[in-house]
Design a protein around this motif. Structure first.
Motif, PDB file in Angstrom:
ATOM      1  N   ALA A   1     108.063   7.499  63.223  1.00 55.11           N
ATOM      2  CA  ALA A   1     107.529   9.454  62.277  1.00 55.11           C
ATOM      3  C   ALA A   1     108.394  10.283  63.342  1.00 55.11           C
ATOM      4  CB  ALA A   1     106.912   9.949  62.394  1.00 55.11           C
ATOM      5  N   VAL A   2     109.221   9.489  64.442  1.00 57.34           N
ATOM      6  CA  VAL A   2     110.482   9.907  65.595  1.00 57.34           C
ATOM      7  C   VAL A   2     111.698  10.497  64.999  1.00 57.34           C
ATOM      8  CG1 VAL A   2     108.992   9.881  67.760  1.00 57.34           C
ATOM      9  CG2 VAL A   2     111.305   8.048  67.007  1.00 57.34           C
ATOM     10  N   SER A   3     112.494   9.658  63.949  1.00 57.56           N
ATOM     11  CA  SER A   3     113.638   9.939  63.146  1.00 57.56           C
ATOM     12  C   SER A   3     113.383  11.058  61.885  1.00 57.56           C
ATOM     13  CB  SER A   3     113.329   8.460  62.573  1.00 57.56           C
ATOM     14  OG  SER A   3     112.421   8.149  61.173  1.00 57.56           O
ATOM     15  N   LEU A   4     112.255  12.055  61.894  1.00 59.21           N
ATOM     16  CA  LEU A   4     111.883  12.643  61.203  1.00 59.21           C
ATOM     17  C   LEU A   4     112.869  13.589  61.769  1.00 59.21           C
ATOM     18  CD1 LEU A   4     110.845  13.226  58.128  1.00 59.21           C
ATOM     19  CD2 LEU A   4     108.615  15.123  59.790  1.00 59.21           C
ATOM     20  N   GLY A   5     113.366  14.402  60.429  1.00 59.78           N
ATOM     21  CA  GLY A   5     114.557  15.591  60.419  1.00 59.78           C
ATOM     22  C   GLY A   5     114.968  16.242  59.381  1.00 59.78           C
ATOM     23  N   MET A   6     116.234  16.926  59.465  1.00 60.94           N
ATOM     24  CA  MET A   6     115.722  18.186  58.198  1.00 60.94           C
ATOM     25  C   MET A   6     117.311  17.828  58.284  1.00 60.94           C
ATOM     26  SD  MET A   6     113.978  21.763  58.358  1.00 60.94           S
ATOM     27  CE  MET A   6     114.331  21.780  56.529  1.00 60.94           C
ATOM     28  N   ALA A   7     117.511  17.737  56.504  1.00 58.25           N
ATOM     29  CA  ALA A   7     118.922  17.201  55.932  1.00 58.25           C
ATOM     30  C   ALA A   7     119.008  18.368  54.909  1.00 58.25           C
ATOM     31  CB  ALA A   7     119.013  15.906  55.116  1.00 58.25           C
ATOM     32  N   GLY A   8     120.247  19.511  55.740  1.00 62.20           N
ATOM     33  CA  GLY A   8     119.976  20.578  54.345  1.00 62.20           C
ATOM     34  C   GLY A   8     118.503  21.651  54.333  1.00 62.20           C
TER      35      GLY A   8
ATOM     36  N   ARG B   1     114.393  14.035  55.988  1.00 61.58           N
ATOM     37  CA  ARG B   1     114.964  12.436  56.044  1.00 61.58           C
ATOM     38  C   ARG B   1     114.589  12.179  57.305  1.00 61.58           C
ATOM     39  NH1 ARG B   1     121.603  12.661  56.815  1.00 61.58           N
ATOM     40  NH2 ARG B   1     121.025  12.976  54.735  1.00 61.58           N
ATOM     41  N   MET B   2     114.258  10.230  56.984  1.00 65.56           N
ATOM     42  CA  MET B   2     113.829   9.496  58.509  1.00 65.56           C
ATOM     43  C   MET B   2     114.296   8.384  57.957  1.00 65.56           C
ATOM     44  SD  MET B   2     109.369   8.592  57.891  1.00 65.56           S
ATOM     45  CE  MET B   2     109.508   7.583  59.239  1.00 65.56           C
ATOM     46  N   VAL B   3     114.184   7.813  59.185  1.00 66.61           N
ATOM     47  CA  VAL B   3     114.926   6.461  59.033  1.00 66.61           C
ATOM     48  C   VAL B   3     113.368   5.541  58.617  1.00 66.61           C
ATOM     49  CG1 VAL B   3     115.796   4.129  59.824  1.00 66.61           C
ATOM     50  CG2 VAL B   3     116.763   6.769  59.940  1.00 66.61           C
TER      51      VAL B   3
ATOM     52  N   ALA C   1     112.269   0.955  57.704  1.00 69.56           N
ATOM     53  CA  ALA C   1     112.839  -0.894  57.376  1.00 69.56           C
ATOM     54  C   ALA C   1     113.696  -0.490  56.315  1.00 69.56           C
ATOM     55  CB  ALA C   1     111.323  -1.171  57.172  1.00 69.56           C
ATOM     56  N   GLU C   2     113.279   0.598  54.933  1.00 72.63           N
ATOM     57  CA  GLU C   2     114.385   0.021  54.184  1.00 72.63           C
ATOM     58  C   GLU C   2     115.620   1.259  53.954  1.00 72.63           C
ATOM     59  OE1 GLU C   2     111.742   0.051  50.313  1.00 72.63           O
ATOM     60  OE2 GLU C   2     110.170  -0.890  50.864  1.00 72.63           O
ATOM     61  N   GLY C   3     116.115   1.735  54.736  1.00 67.61           N
ATOM     62  CA  GLY C   3     116.658   2.425  54.971  1.00 67.61           C
ATOM     63  C   GLY C   3     116.333   4.094  55.227  1.00 67.61           C
ATOM     64  N   SER C   4     117.452   4.678  55.183  1.00 67.45           N
ATOM     65  CA  SER C   4     117.117   6.152  54.735  1.00 67.45           C
ATOM     66  C   SER C   4     116.293   7.010  54.190  1.00 67.45           C
ATOM     67  CB  SER C   4     118.501   7.339  55.507  1.00 67.45           C
ATOM     68  OG  SER C   4     118.327   8.377  55.551  1.00 67.45           O
ATOM     69  N   ILE C   5     115.833   7.860  54.232  1.00 69.79           N
ATOM     70  CA  ILE C   5     114.546   8.316  52.445  1.00 69.79           C
ATOM     71  C   ILE C   5     115.105   9.961  52.648  1.00 69.79           C
ATOM     72  CG2 ILE C   5     112.710   8.571  51.252  1.00 69.79           C
ATOM     73  CD1 ILE C   5     111.619   6.088  53.229  1.00 69.79           C
ATOM     74  N   GLU C   6     115.547  10.507  51.764  1.00 64.33           N
ATOM     75  CA  GLU C   6     114.937  12.200  51.908  1.00 64.33           C
ATOM     76  C   GLU C   6     114.115  12.208  50.688  1.00 64.33           C
ATOM     77  OE1 GLU C   6     118.868  13.901  51.285  1.00 64.33           O
ATOM     78  OE2 GLU C   6     119.186  12.959  52.970  1.00 64.33           O
ATOM     79  N   ALA C   7     113.314  13.361  50.817  1.00 62.66           N
ATOM     80  CA  ALA C   7     112.158  14.040  50.561  1.00 62.66           C
ATOM     81  C   ALA C   7     112.464  15.455  50.197  1.00 62.66           C
ATOM     82  CB  ALA C   7     111.267  13.283  50.609  1.00 62.66           C
ATOM     83  N   GLU C   8     111.861  15.957  49.231  1.00 61.01           N
ATOM     84  CA  GLU C   8     112.068  17.819  48.997  1.00 61.01           C
ATOM     85  C   GLU C   8     110.351  17.710  50.164  1.00 61.01           C
ATOM     86  OE1 GLU C   8     110.235  21.075  46.471  1.00 61.01           O
ATOM     87  OE2 GLU C   8     110.710  19.025  45.324  1.00 61.01           O
TER      88      GLU C   8
END
Length: 415
Positions: free
Chosen positions: A223-230, A234-236, A238-245
């Motif tokens: 969860a420490v990888s969670l951040g905003m992308a616009g 977005r977070m990182v 094991a399957e790569g970067s994920i973005e969600a509303e």
């Protein structure tokens, strides 16, 4: 990878929330550092506590507080060096446990509890987990007439005000019900409405499989990888970067990993607890989930053996294990029921996430769009997982929640 929603935390609350979002047409990914159900959801007493409308308050009587101060009880234990960091939380917890405020909190809390069994039943049937469930309530044993009479009176009140079903049992009826129990008990309460779970981790796993069967995705990530992308999150993983509303924080006692990073200072404390599984001696059988009310431990006949669970340990969340309560409880429990050998290599320990007003935090983050909170369920995480998941999913998808959840709003702590 792009999804509609990320749910952080694969305990019973997170899995249930992910299911209800996926059912409503959202594409959901469930993310945790470890497999589903391995955290606090793994080690509970296995009760869906429909009777639990009154949350566990902080003792108010001076004499009882003095007895707790000696730190030699089964139902509570504390780390002296942890108290300075917890004193503000404990003071607010004590203040909210005043009789008048506690009654008000119980009435606000009751709607969640009221739907706990029915919402679990929905997911139990959907996940074909019926073999993990017993529907015969649980039993609270009393050693003294004073305690028995006080709890019988409380049961009458709960029945009158909240419709909670119970049976008041005599000592003779206890012996008939549990012939292998030993000891002089003055009476007991059988709470009729709760259900019990033979394997809490197995139930969470069944819900997770159902989530995947309806199109949900499960992966690992921090969860420490969670951040905003616009405007997205977005977070990182094991399957790569994920973005969600939308992102739901259902991390239990680890919620502050996210909340503090985004400027929310929730007064979240922890009550740690322990369990151990035991064989039984000879042909002894325990028929019911059984609480020794005046000693503060519970025995549960689960799939892995008789699970002994302890009360609350007030300590820093990540401090090393100190299972002194378990050792104290085992010594008493062996005089009450013929426990055999320990079946686990070491005691299990978990941390219950608690708020000072004893109610969970459910709802939208006050200052961030698309950020949602579902944590702080204290002793009732298993009980309230599915109902929390439903009301939060309704809120996220624009439906009117089927119960009023304004009392649990994050804004009461973080405006």
């Amino acid at each position: 990878m792009t999804k509609d929603a990320i749910v952080l935390g694969a305990g019973i609350v997170g899995v249930s929330t992910a299911i209800h979002l996926q059912r409503r047409g959202r594409q959901v990914v469930l993310v945790d550092r470890q497999p589903p159900g391995q955290g606090t959801s793994f080690g509970n007493a296995g009760l869906i506590q429909r009777e639990g409308v009154v949350p566990y308050g902080f003792p108010q009587q001076f004499g009882l507080l003095l007895r707790y101060a000696f730190n030699n009880r089964i139902d509570a234990h504390y780390h002296l060096r942890a108290l300075p960091a917890q004193i503000a939380f404990l003071a607010r917890y004590w203040w909210n446990s005043n009789t008048k405020r506690h009654e008000m909190i119980s009435r606000a809390y009751a709607p969640l509890i009221e739907h706990s069994v029915s919402e679990h039943n929905d997911l139990i049937e959907a996940s074909h987990a019926e073999e993990l469930i017993r529907k015969n309530g649980w039993v609270e044993l009393f050693r003294s007439n004073e305690k028995r009479d006080a709890e019988f009176a409380e049961a009458v009140r709960l029945n009158r005000e909240f419709g909670i079903g119970y049976d008041a049992l005599s000592g003779a009826e206890i012996t008939t019900m549990e012939p292998h129990l030993r000891g002089n008990f003055s009476g007991a309460l059988r709470w009729r409405d709760p259900w019990s779970v033979l394997d809490p981790h197995g139930l969470t796993s069944a819900y997770r499989r159902y989530f995947e069967s309806i199109g949900g995705r499960v992966t690992t990530g921090d969860a420490v990888s969670l951040g905003m992308a616009g405007s997205a999150w977005r977070m990182v993983t094991a399957e790569g970067s994920i973005e969600a509303e939308d992102v739901v924080v259902a991390l239990g006692p680890w919620a502050d990993i996210v909340t503090k990073r985004f400027g929310y200072a929730f007064p979240l404390g922890v009550k740690r607890g322990y369990h151990m599984h035991y064989a039984t001696e000879g042909d002894a059988i325990l028929n019911n989930w059984t609480l020794d009310a005046e000693r503060g431990y519970l025995l549960a006949p689960m799939s892995r053996g008789i699970r002994l669970t302890t009360g609350a340990e007030f300590a820093l969340r990540d401090a090393p294990k100190t299972p002194v309560q378990l050792d104290r409880a085992e010594a008493v429990a062996r005089t009450t029921f013929p426990l055999g050998e320990r079946l686990d290599p070491e005691p299990w320990m978990g941390a219950r996430p608690c708020t000072p007003d004893m109610m969970p935090i459910i709802g939208k983050a006050p200052r961030h769009n698309g950020l949602w909170f579902a944590f702080g369920h204290a002793h009732h995480g298993l009980t309230l997982g599915p109902v929390t998941g439903r009301v939060l999913a309704e809120l996220i998808t624009g439906e009117k929640p089927f119960i009023d959840i304004s009392a649990y709003a994050p804004g009461r702590f973080a405006p």
